[in-house]
Structures are given as structure tokens and as C-alpha cells.
Design a protein around this motif. Structure first.
Motif, short mmCIF file in Angstrom:
data_model
loop_
_atom_site.label_atom_id
_atom_site.label_comp_id
_atom_site.label_asym_id
_atom_site.label_seq_id
_atom_site.Cartn_x
_atom_site.Cartn_y
_atom_site.Cartn_z
N LEU A 134 0.82 -1.22 0.00
CA LEU A 134 0.00 0.00 0.00
C LEU A 134 0.85 1.27 0.00
CD1 LEU A 134 -3.03 -0.98 2.26
CD2 LEU A 134 -2.88 -0.91 -0.24
N ARG A 135 2.19 1.09 0.07
CA ARG A 135 3.11 2.22 -0.11
C ARG A 135 2.99 3.33 0.93
NH1 ARG A 135 4.41 2.07 -5.72
NH2 ARG A 135 4.52 -0.15 -6.24
N PHE A 136 2.59 2.97 2.16
CA PHE A 136 2.63 3.99 3.20
C PHE A 136 4.08 4.26 3.57
CE2 PHE A 136 -1.73 2.45 4.08
CZ PHE A 136 -2.39 3.67 4.14
N PRO A 137 4.51 5.53 3.59
CA PRO A 137 5.87 5.83 4.06
C PRO A 137 6.01 5.37 5.52
CG PRO A 137 4.83 7.76 3.06
CD PRO A 137 3.75 6.74 3.23
N GLU A 138 7.17 4.83 5.86
CA GLU A 138 7.32 4.25 7.20
C GLU A 138 7.05 5.26 8.31
OE1 GLU A 138 9.36 0.31 7.67
OE2 GLU A 138 11.00 1.60 6.97
N GLU A 139 7.36 6.54 8.03
CA GLU A 139 7.17 7.52 9.11
C GLU A 139 5.70 7.81 9.40
OE1 GLU A 139 8.56 8.09 6.21
OE2 GLU A 139 7.90 9.99 5.32
N THR A 140 4.80 7.32 8.52
CA THR A 140 3.37 7.52 8.80
C THR A 140 2.77 6.35 9.58
OG1 THR A 140 2.57 6.46 6.76
CG2 THR A 140 3.11 8.82 6.63
N LEU A 141 3.58 5.33 9.84
CA LEU A 141 3.12 4.14 10.56
C LEU A 141 3.92 3.98 11.83
CD1 LEU A 141 3.12 1.58 7.58
CD2 LEU A 141 1.10 2.71 8.55
N LYS A 142 3.31 3.38 12.82
CA LYS A 142 4.11 2.97 13.98
C LYS A 142 3.50 1.75 14.66
CE LYS A 142 2.48 5.70 17.91
NZ LYS A 142 2.64 6.93 18.67
N ILE A 143 4.36 1.07 15.38
CA ILE A 143 3.92 -0.10 16.16
C ILE A 143 3.69 0.35 17.59
CG2 ILE A 143 4.62 -2.34 17.10
CD1 ILE A 143 4.50 -2.78 14.24
N HIS A 144 2.55 0.03 18.11
CA HIS A 144 2.28 0.32 19.52
C HIS A 144 2.13 -1.02 20.25
CE1 HIS A 144 -0.99 1.22 22.67
NE2 HIS A 144 0.19 1.47 23.19
N GLU A 145 3.15 -1.35 21.03
CA GLU A 145 3.11 -2.61 21.79
C GLU A 145 2.22 -2.39 23.02
OE1 GLU A 145 5.07 -5.37 21.02
OE2 GLU A 145 6.63 -4.55 19.70
N HIS A 146 1.30 -3.31 23.26
CA HIS A 146 0.42 -3.17 24.43
C HIS A 146 1.18 -3.55 25.70
CE1 HIS A 146 -3.67 -3.44 22.21
NE2 HIS A 146 -2.76 -2.86 21.47
N GLU A 147 1.07 -2.69 26.67
CA GLU A 147 1.64 -3.09 27.98
C GLU A 147 0.57 -3.77 28.81
OE1 GLU A 147 3.49 0.47 29.49
OE2 GLU A 147 4.69 0.57 27.65
N LYS A 148 -0.62 -3.16 28.80
CA LYS A 148 -1.74 -3.78 29.51
C LYS A 148 -2.46 -4.68 28.51
CE LYS A 148 -5.73 -2.47 32.15
NZ LYS A 148 -6.81 -1.50 32.14
N LEU A 149 -2.55 -5.95 28.81
CA LEU A 149 -3.11 -6.90 27.83
C LEU A 149 -4.57 -7.20 28.13
CD1 LEU A 149 -0.07 -9.34 27.63
CD2 LEU A 149 -0.81 -7.73 25.87
#
Lengths: 442, 442
Positions: free
Chosen positions: A230-245
Motif C-alpha cells: 500500500l506504499r505507506f511511508p514508514e514515518e506515517t506508521l508505527k507499532i504500539h506494543e500493548h503493555e496492559k493486555l
């Protein structure tokens, strides 16, 4: 080229979507219905293209993932087992004076009505987000059923049927796309939080000791889907790791996109352990365990899930693609207003090629080209109005290439190919046109 | 070859669908839910293929039909205007003794309970077939909404938005596919009459004086879809012209298929006049008339509708394709039981080509072929079990071509292509295989 980013971008995207028939309010002539959006001609094509891309990437191109299409309404015990009937809810309170209802977590003072100021508020109680209906001839609790709140539960429920019929062995996945419904109290941000939406989910069944490896594998695959397909530039995406599951998760992350209104989840990847299979085994009384012949072991499959919202991905594409551009407009000799363009990836653009005769009398040559190109790509033919206006319109609907037939074309058998984003133009021989476009429409 | 036709064919189709994972009961581990069916891996692919074929035929290949995807839940006034809230109902009566409810038109004696024999039956009353839910924080009549009973009403409601955004002029059509829901009292005949199903509808807007010509045009187009694209033999189809017309119709016909349980409607073509546009104009207070520049006239568009059920078309394909074949089985040296095959049109077969190495050690050559073929067609690779058993399995899931790699293949660079229906085999050079299949997979 100036990228419009800020508070008013969403409003501009909403206006463009309505103007060009991508997405608009459901039942607009009846003053709409809050939280429901219809997809018009270009919107349907965009959404179908993204869905098909996902299906190809997740199902068709893989030997270890198979498809499913379950009903929206299923046996209500599914939602008892999944926990949705008991826990999928918001805490609400009613004002006894003005009779309005509010979400407790959104009130400044839960004891005071935000509407009329009354202190006569009921004790907070749970308001379930599932939409309820009745199946059969009687409208009582025995006949109550629910519109699915997520597409994944029927995958767990159908696991054994699908596994046996498809002769799959662990590890393997089951994928489905389809509508889900949530009676959101506050639908908002256009199609981001709506009450009816399309999910695309894949549940991957594996051994517990391999689950974290698969979790990492799918994280990489799904990241690549957004970045490379889908060609999203990497700076427009991020990973949010859940701390509270969540209660069902052993590890979880969201892939978020930088929407104009802030970072928003477009996909969740969850290591769900054996929670779902255990619950459905318990509530159905069926043995849902799997016998692993290689290890001579019987166990409940562990599940790694990838879950995304098709409407949110489309909204991200529309927000990402929306641009206003003044300087470039002046290049084409039009200075009265800004150029609006929708820079969509060519693979999912509703129109991939537009064929435009400079004047109507060139229509015959242009129509021949059009017939040839439409067998390969989503192609539109437009002969009305000035060429500048026609370019402008194709820019707004995100057409990556305009092919213009002019007087010279009759002499040199060549056409002008105009690129949406850069507005550069190439002269390309008609015989070479298909090859030229094929290289670039990927 | 004996064609199985008769009362037990449907039961055999149902059994095959479950065994091979085409279609099975929703929530089966919870004892199902009456009138709801899930599509497994092969069923999804069949249904997606037929849907895509329809979409291509009705929308993508035409300049005068555009797509729409409206929500399942819309403003409830849509169903007031359409007449569904008042008229879309069956007459029901309750037994006051055993508390069961019955459809009056299905009772031999409406005054006597078919269950317990009681004469204590309530006055018959209308039971609405629309499924009701509630949208928003309160469950009262003000917040009631309905799952759409048909996909066409939102097309009428969105007509002006779509027309303006897509710059279409009359005559033109708007098409959509999607789920619809009806709380049928007696779901039956497998997926033929279910409570949740997929419709594919196209509403064609035109001048009143051209409507009968368009009605005939669409009748011919839709007949051709079944005969030429889906390859139904003409003797399995018939046109049923309506003599008694529904309140909205000026002319109407059904296309029926010869199901094992009798002739059944798979498509309806209706000249709806201006009924729908008039009602929505009246109920919404909006002017839905169209100004025809060519004739300098303003009028309500007349509508010609083509409406079909995707699940019914798939069921017709499955019933049509189901065959049992004893003699041919013996030809392949197996005489212990009948051969079951599913003779589906290659265009919509879930698997179009199967690649089968005769023995596992030929797997490398076979896997190379498989990788090449799967880029073009829906291809499956299977190396487990005897070749006879593998053929049998591909026959049951409707695979038109099996490509077998044997010891000789290593010498002559050729493979055996086995035809599903005739069981004839051709020896084809590996280099010529793609061309050979491309000619036949249409």
C-alpha cells in the motif's frame, strides 16, 4: 508541493469523498443515520481493490491459510463463550430529569448531567455494544441473537469443520473478511469509528511453543503489507506494543497510522493463547483439541491473530493521498485556485488510466485506445470540457496516469502520458503504451 | 454417465458441501442456528468467483453502470417509504395452549393448532419479516432500525448522490452486492431460503418511454449470463412471466432454475416504474426528479431492476454440477464405489488446476510447475495418497484439470492432463502447458 496536514485535513477529505462519490452519509435524503457510511462508485472500487489485495496476500498466495465466510448472525452462545455478552460494554448513566444517557468515562463529573445539570443520575450500569435482534417468530430472550461484533469468533467456532474439510495440519490459518457491528455511543472521525464496518481477520493456529515466532512473522508480514503493497511511508506508521493486555491476550500490538486527528489503530496483532479455543470447547461441550501426529501430542491450538479494519485502511489511504498544490497548478497555466489531488497507490486507485481526447473529433482514436486499455486496467474515458478541467478531475479521484490523444497523435501515432503526482508528461508511442503502463501500474 | 436427479440429490449435495467444506451450518458446535449457513474454503472461493463474474459483467465492463456499497442498517424511514414496514409480512396465529406460532397460509385449518390440536388460536396478525435492532444508547421505538431486507432500496435513496458524483446521465444503472436479511418463518432447501443471504442487484434508471426496451435488453443480458458465462444448459432454465404483479411493478419475470426440489427463482427482472423514486421523494421531502437536457423535460426516473441471489446461483451450480458415475470409475481401475464429481464451470471452480506428482520423489518438478501455474489460476498441489484417491478428491471439489507429473516427465518434459468430466487424458509438453490450459480455462 505542500502536504496538507492538520485539523482541517479530515474535513477536506470528507468533502472530497462526498463531492466525488467515494463515501457519503448513509440515507442522506432522510438526514442520515449516525455512524453509517455508504461507498459510492469510486469508493466501492477502492475498497474492493484493497480487500482483494489483502485476500490475495493473506489467502490466495499462501498454502497455509484458507478462507471462510461465516454469517453475521450466529448462535448467541458464541457470544456468551467469547465473553462479549458479559463484558463487551461501556458503563452508562441516565439523567432522570432530561432522560438522556451518557458514557461514564466521558463525563467530567459522573454525578452531574452534562446536558441539564441535574444531579438525579442513575447508578452507572453496563451498556452492551453488541447489536441485538430476534430470529424466529417470537421476540423474546429465547430468540435473541446478535450481529457479530467481530469476524474472528466464527473462525474459532468453525475451526474443526474447516480443518477437517481442508485437510490442513497445524500450523495453518483461517481468514475472513466481512461486516461487523458495534453500537458505538460516539461514532466519530468519519469512517474511523463507525457502527457498521468491514473487518479482515486471519487466525493462525499453531503449537504454543511456536506462537511467539509466528507472532513475529505475522508482525513483519503485516508491516510489509502497508509499507510495500500500500506504499505507506514508514514515518506515517508505527507499532504500539500493548503493555496492559486484554483478558484473552498473551502479547499484542497495534499498527497505527498518523491520521489527521492523531495516531489511530488500523490493525491489531494478538497472541491469543488458547483462550478462545478453550472457551468454545467448554461452552459447546465439544473437544476442540488437535492431535499433532509428529509430536504424538494432543493439545488446544494456540492462536495468533491479525485483525484489520478495511474502512480504516481506506480512510488512511484517502488521508495520506490528499494534497493541495498551488505551484504545480500554475505550471499548467491555471492560477485561479489550488490543485487538489489524491495520491493513491496505482494498485488500488479506482481509475488507473484515463483516456482523454484533446478535442471530440479525436474521439475515434481515443476510444480505440480506451477499449484496449480497459481490458487490462480500470480505465475511464472522458471527452467533456477543457483538458485542464479533465486533468483536475482525474487528480481528485486519484488517477495515476492520463493518456491524452492530440492532433499530433494522428501523425506520429504517439500520445502524451501525464503523471498525476509530478505532472510531468511523456510522449509514448501507441504501440509501446501498454508496456509503458504495465511497468508503472504496480 | 448417469445424472442424479431427484429427491435425494439435494441431500447428497448438502453432504458433499459439508464433507469438502463448501457450505455447512453456522455455529455447528452450538447446534447451529436455523436458516444460517457458513461458506468454507472452497465455498468462499466459488462464491467470490461468481460475485466477481457478476460485478465484471454488470459494472466493470459497462460504461453506463456504476457501483455502490451501502450499509446494511440505514435510516428506518427508508423502510417506511418502501412499504416494507407496513407490508413485508406474513399472517401468523398463536396457539394459546402450547404457545407456538404458525403461518396462516401454511395451516390446513387456521382455527386448529397443528401441534397440539387446540382450538384456542389467536386472531391472525401480521408478522414482519424484517429483522429489527436498536441503534444508539436506548432500546425504544425511537431508536429502532432494521437490517435491510433487500439491497435495492439504498440504491434508490442514494440515486441523486451517485448520479451527481459520477456525472452519469439517464439511462444508467447503479449496482450493488451485499447481505440482506429476512426473518423467514420456514427456512428450507439448504441455502435456497435462508435468513441471511447475498443479493446482487442492479437498478437501471431511464425514461418511461424507453423502459420496456431496457426491460427486454436486461432480460437478454441476464439470460446470457447464466447460459454463456455460467454454462447452464438452456433446458435447466426457464422464464416465468408474472401475471399477478406486485404493487411496485409494471412488468416482471423470474429466471428459474430446475433445482432438485423443483423450479426455483434465481433472478427477478422487474419494471418498477417510478414507484420507488416517487415514494422516496414523497417521504424524504426531496425532489428526486431528473432533468433531461436533451428533451428539456423534468421527470421521475423509471426503474428496471435485475435482482439475483448469489447463494441461490451457487446452489444451482452445485446441484447442476453434482454427478455420480459408476462406469467411468471402473475405467480408472477402481470398482469399489461410484465416482462423485462436481462439474462446475472452469471460470468459477474453486480449484482450476491441481498439480499431482505421481510419487513424492517427483515433487521438485511438480512444485516448479505449481509455482508457475498458481500465478495464473487457482491451483492446488497435492502429493499425498494414491493418484486414484487424489483424482477422486479433485473430482469432488470440481477441479476441471489435473496435471500429473510421472517418471516419464523427467525424460520427455511432458505431463498428463486429465479432464474431470470425460476422464480423458492428454500428454502435453511442459512448455506448452500454460497455453493448453489458457485455451480451456474460460
Amino acid at each position: 508541493m505542500s502536504n496538507v496536514r492538520g485539523n482541517d485535513t479530515l474535513a477536506k477529505v470528507v468533502a472530497l469523498c462526498k463531492r466525488r462519490g467515494f463515501v457519503f452519509q448513509s440515507s442522506e435524503i432522510y438526514d442520515g443515520i449516525n455512524g453509517f457510511w455508504d461507498y459510492g462508485p469510486y469508493g466501492v472500487t477502492l475498497r474492493r481493490s484493497v480487500e482483494q489485495l489483502w485476500w490475495k496476500h493473506m489467502v490466495e498466495d499462501r498454502d497455509n491459510v484458507v478462507g471462510l465466510d461465516s454469517t453475521i448472525i450466529c448462535n448467541p452462545r458464541v457470544w456468551k463463550a467469547s465473553g462479549h455478552l458479559d463484558q463487551f460494554s461501556d458503563l452508562m448513566t441516565d439523567c432522570l430529569d432530561c432522560r438522556r444517557r451518557f458514557r461514564v468515562d466521558q463525563m467530567e463529573d459522573p454525578g452531574t448531567c452534562p446536558e441539564c445539570g441535574s444531579k438525579q443520575m442513575t447508578e452507572p450500569r453496563e451498556f452492551n455494544l453488541m447489536m441485538k435482534t430476534f430470529v424466529g417468530p417470537v421476540f423474546d430472550e429465547e430468540h435473541a441473537a446478535y450481529l457479530r461484533a467481530e469476524t474472528c469468533q466464527p473462525i474459532f467456532v468453525d475451526f474443526d469443520q474447516v480443518r477437517i474439510a481442508s485437510r490442513q495440519k497445524l500450523p495453518f490459518g483461517i481468514a475472513q473478511t466481512g461486516k461487523a457491528f458495534r453500537n458505538e455511543i460516539n461514532p466519530r472521525f468519519f469512517t474511523f469509528r463507525s457502527r457498521e464496518f468491514v473487518q479482515m481477520e486471519m487466525e493462525f493456529f499453531c503449537r504454543a511453543d511456536e506462537a511467539m515466532a509466528w507472532y513475529d512473522y505475522w508482525k513483519a508480514e503485516r508491516w510489509s503489507f502497508y509499507r510495500d503493497l500500500l506504499r505507506f511511508p514508514e514515518e506515517t506508521l508505527k507499532i504500539h506494543e500493548h503493555e496492559k493486555l486484554a483478558h484473552y491476550a498473551q502479547a499484542a500490538l497495534d499498527i497505527e497510522y498518523a491520521f489527521p486527528f492523531g495516531w489511530g489503530e488500523i490493525e491489531g496483532i494478538h497472541h491469543r493463547g488458547t483462550w478462545d479455543m478453550g472457551r468454545h470447547g467448554e461452552f459447546s461441550g465439544r473437544d476442540l483439541s488437535y492431535f499433532d501426529q509428529e509430536h504424538n501430542e494432543r493439545f488446544l491450538p494456540t492462536v495468533v491473530e491479525t485483525s484489520c479494519g478495511l474502512d480504516r485502511i481506506c480512510l488512511a489511504l484517502l488521508c495520506r493521498g490528499y494534497r493541495e498544490d498551488m505551484a504545480a497548478t500554475q505550471k499548467e497555466g491555471r492560477d485561479e485556485d489550488v490543485r487538489v489531488l489524491l495520491s493513491l497507490p496505482p494498485l488500488v486507485s479506482p481509475v488507473q488510466v484515463a483516456v482523454l481526447p484533446l478535442v471530440k473529433k479525436l474521439g475515434e482514436t481515443a476510444a480505440g485506445l480506451f477499449r484496449d486499455l480497459r481490458r487490462r486496467w480500470r480505465t475511464e474515458y472522458d471527452e467533456g470540457g477543457s483538458i485542464g478541467k479533465r486533468y483536475r478531475r482525474q487528480d481528485e479521484i486519484g488517477t495515476p496516469f492520463c493518456v491524452t490523444v492530440d492532433y499530433e497523435s494522428l501523425e506520429d501515432r504517439a500520445v502524451t502520458v501525464r503523471h498525476r503526482d509530478s505532472m510531468t508528461q511523456d510522449r509514448v508511442g501507441m504501440d509501446a503504451l501498454v508496456g509503458y503502463l504495465a511497468e508503472r501500474l504496480v
